[in-house]
Write an enzyme that holds these catalytic residues in place. Structure first.
Site, PDB file in Angstrom:
ATOM      1  N   GLY A 147       0.831  -1.202   0.000  1.00 14.54           N
ATOM      2  CA  GLY A 147       0.000   0.000   0.000  1.00 14.54           C
ATOM      3  C   GLY A 147       0.861   1.245   0.000  1.00 14.54           C
ATOM      4  N   CYS A 188       5.192  -6.304   1.303  1.00 13.95           N
ATOM      5  CA  CYS A 188       5.569  -4.902   1.143  1.00 13.95           C
ATOM      6  C   CYS A 188       5.124  -4.076   2.355  1.00 13.95           C
ATOM      7  CB  CYS A 188       5.012  -4.369  -0.180  1.00 13.95           C
ATOM      8  SG  CYS A 188       5.861  -2.894  -0.723  1.00 13.95           S
ATOM      9  N   HIS A 213       6.938  -8.383  -4.379  1.00 15.03           N
ATOM     10  CA  HIS A 213       5.543  -8.718  -4.703  1.00 15.03           C
ATOM     11  C   HIS A 213       5.465 -10.080  -5.381  1.00 15.03           C
ATOM     12  CE1 HIS A 213       3.544  -4.886  -3.708  1.00 15.03           C
ATOM     13  NE2 HIS A 213       4.758  -4.388  -3.908  1.00 15.03           N
ATOM     14  N   GLU A 266       2.875 -11.669  -6.122  1.00 14.76           N
ATOM     15  CA  GLU A 266       1.683 -11.748  -6.961  1.00 14.76           C
ATOM     16  C   GLU A 266       1.923 -11.237  -8.376  1.00 14.76           C
ATOM     17  OE1 GLU A 266       2.300  -9.740  -4.505  1.00 14.76           O
ATOM     18  OE2 GLU A 266       1.408  -7.754  -4.715  1.00 14.76           O
ATOM     19  N   LYS A 282     -12.751 -12.349 -14.455  1.00 10.16           N
ATOM     20  CA  LYS A 282     -13.259 -12.608 -15.803  1.00 10.16           C
ATOM     21  C   LYS A 282     -12.849 -13.981 -16.338  1.00 10.16           C
ATOM     22  CE  LYS A 282     -14.458 -10.021 -19.650  1.00 10.16           C
ATOM     23  NZ  LYS A 282     -15.244  -9.043 -18.954  1.00 10.16           N
TER      24      LYS A 282
END
Ligand code: XMP
Length: 522
Positions: free
Chosen positions: A59, A86, A178, A180, A378
């Site tokens: 963040g 993070c 990160h 991800e 999606k």
């Protein structure tokens, strides 16, 4: 509104405002682990959810600043494994009594992570990893000193930043990088090993189970009611309508397609025929371009356009419902990223845009909402579409936003400009199909810019509009890369558009990734 989530057990991702938060959940689900994103500021855990592990996102805040977001005590009360990423790492370091240094310079991009062997229950999340690997860093602050209970297990090769930490006794780990983000070579493995090795979760999230679980949540939500389903021909609403029909029985679902005058060339007819071919029986097509275009007249602000379109949609449904009802629910194909992006999580991530099917709803809607994909991404919806046997032409279509061309025509909307945009867009899509490129890109379209410039055609000076071609690769629209379309192909598209669409004399290609840009322009 009562929330009908498809699954009541998994990992909770606490959002502290990172652009990548949703990706954490996305990656875990890709690996078969159900994860949900919740506001990092929450003071209680979500009710009716069996939380097996917690991930703290990155963040923009700094723990060194007053007023920055902090962890609620409930996180510790649950006594489940915790992984900080993070800013999440910095929260953990501070919580256990360590020191976080204020940023002297930002580190952004790839770095090499060097791991060493340390013992502690959380070391299991680094099992079977090579001693050195590429990771993605994006931070300002970093770790100064660690308290006795935490131990560094990895640092970056170049700057010697502490990049991986574990607790000596508890199942708690933290990463400065990160995992991800796709650029982190073994990121998905680290996240999966957190879920499996530390939290003890077995992979349980796949397309068959998604169909079963979402079917249950639809039945739970609608009961014996009847649904008025808003379809646009886009993947999400089409698959949602099909699943609603399957879950409740086709006689309980009426599909309505509104032509708001902001569709692509020939799209309403194409969508109608495809839906009928796919087996939709109770389908109504309402032609309402005048209502929408009048309401949008003179409006340039993108958020205002979205709100007006949302309002017009609801007005149309409120008129339709008493004549064809009674209905109890309005169905929409809203996706998880739409919900999270529109929510902005209080003081968390900034509201980027109001998705029309989330932000435009009046407080007093006569129908209840059923949004079967409110918790799905999606590509999960596409998996469900395939599982239901829907035709490829519907499931693999490029996404098309609910507000249609309104978000691709910058500035005020007129019939004349819409016609230009439609023609140029049809040419681009046709050329992509002819060149066999349509299925290779995730989404492609044309944007009309409110810019006129001088050109020369024959011997005459022109002063006409500019369009931008946009084509991206992506997996879910949250991040996107520019498609590597051959320059010769782009030149051919440009030449055809300028020749065949009077009013356009200049064509550009958008070469910006998301982030920092978005996919649509608005
Ligand atoms: P952005 O522009 O936010 O778009 O990077 C991400 C993806 O979402 C689509 N999009 C929408 N889809 N209703 C929708 O159904 C909307 O209001 C909306 N706005 C953007 C966009 O086309 C892209 O695929």
């Amino acid at each position: 509104m009562q929330i009908h989530r498809p699954q009541n057990e998994g990992i909770l991702v606490l959002d502290f405002g990172s652009q990548y938060t949703l990706l954490i959940a996305r990656r875990l689900r890709e690996c078969g682990i159900y994860a949900e994103v919740i506001d990092g500021n929450r003071t209680t855990p979500p009710p009716d959810f069996r939380c097996r592990g917690i991930i703290l996102s990155g963040g923009p805040d700094s723990v060194t600043e007053e007023g920055s977001r902090r962890l609620g005590n409930w996180v510790w009360d649950l006594k489940v494994p915790v992984l900080g990423i993070c800013y999440g790492l910095q929260l953990l370091v501070e919580h256990f009594g360590g020191h976080v240094r204020s940023a002297t310079k930002r580190e952004y991009g790839k770095a090499t992570l060097v791991l060493k062997t340390e013992s502690g229950p959380a070391a299991k999340i680094f099992a079977d990893l090579p001693p050195s690997q590429t990771v993605w860093m994006s931070h300002g602050d970093d770790t100064g000193t660690l308290p006795e209970c935490l131990v560094a297990l990895g640092h970056t090769a170049h700057d010697h930043v502490t990049a991986a930490i574990i607790h000596r006794q508890l199942p708690i780990a933290a990463l400065q990088f990160h995992p991800e983000v796709q650029h982190s070579d073994h990121g998905a493995q680290i996240l999966t090993q957190f879920a499996r090795n530390l939290c003890g979760i077995e992979a349980n999230w796949n397309s068959r189970r998604m169909v079963d679980l979402v079917t249950e949540s639809i039945r739970d939500c609608v009961g014996n009611g009847r649904v008025l389903m808003a379809v646009s021909g886009g993947v999400d609403s089409t698959v949602a309508a099909a699943l609603l029909g399957r879950a409740l029985g086709p006689e309980k679902v009426t599909a309505v397609l509104i032509d708001h005058g902001l569709m692509r060339k020939g799209e309403t007819t194409w969508v109608k025929n495809s839906l009928l071919k796919a087996g939709f029986k109770d389908l109504h097509v309402l032609h309402r371009p005048e209502q929408f275009l009048n309401a949008l007249s003179g409006v340039s602000d993108p958020e205002a356009k979205r709100k007006i379109i949302g309002r017009c949609f609801i007005e149309e449904f409120e008129k339709f419902a008493p004549e064809h009802g009674p209905f109890t629910h309005l169905g929409q194909g809203t996706l998880y990223p739409d919900v999270i992006e529109s929510a902005g999580h209080g003081s968390g991530a900034k509201v980027i845009k109001t998705h029309h099917n989330v932000g435009g709803l009046p407080a007093k809607l006569a129908l209840q909402l059923v949004e079967p994909f409110r918790f799905l991404f999606k590509d999960e919806v596409r998996l469900i579409g395939r599982e239901l046997g829907l035709p490829k032409e519907l499931v693999d279509r490029h996404p098309f936003p609910g507000p249609g061309m309104a978000v691709r025509l910058l500035g005020d909307i007129t019939g004349e400009k819409l016609a230009l945009l439609r023609e140029a867009d049809a040419i681009f899509i046709e050329e992509l199909r002819n060149a066999g490129l349509y299925d290779q890109v995730w989404q492609a379209f044309v944007v009309l810019l409110p810019v006129r410039s001088v050109g020369v055609m024959g011997d005459n000076r022109t002063y006409q509009w500019t369009i931008a071609l946009r084509s991206v690769s992506s997996t879910d629209g949250m991040t996107a890369d520019v498609s590597d379309l051959p320059l010769s192909f782009l030149k051919q598209v440009a030449s055809r558009i300028v020749r065949q669409v009077p009013g356009i004399n200049r064509v550009t290609y958008d070469i910006t990734t998301k982030p920092p840009a978005t996919i649509e322009w608005e």
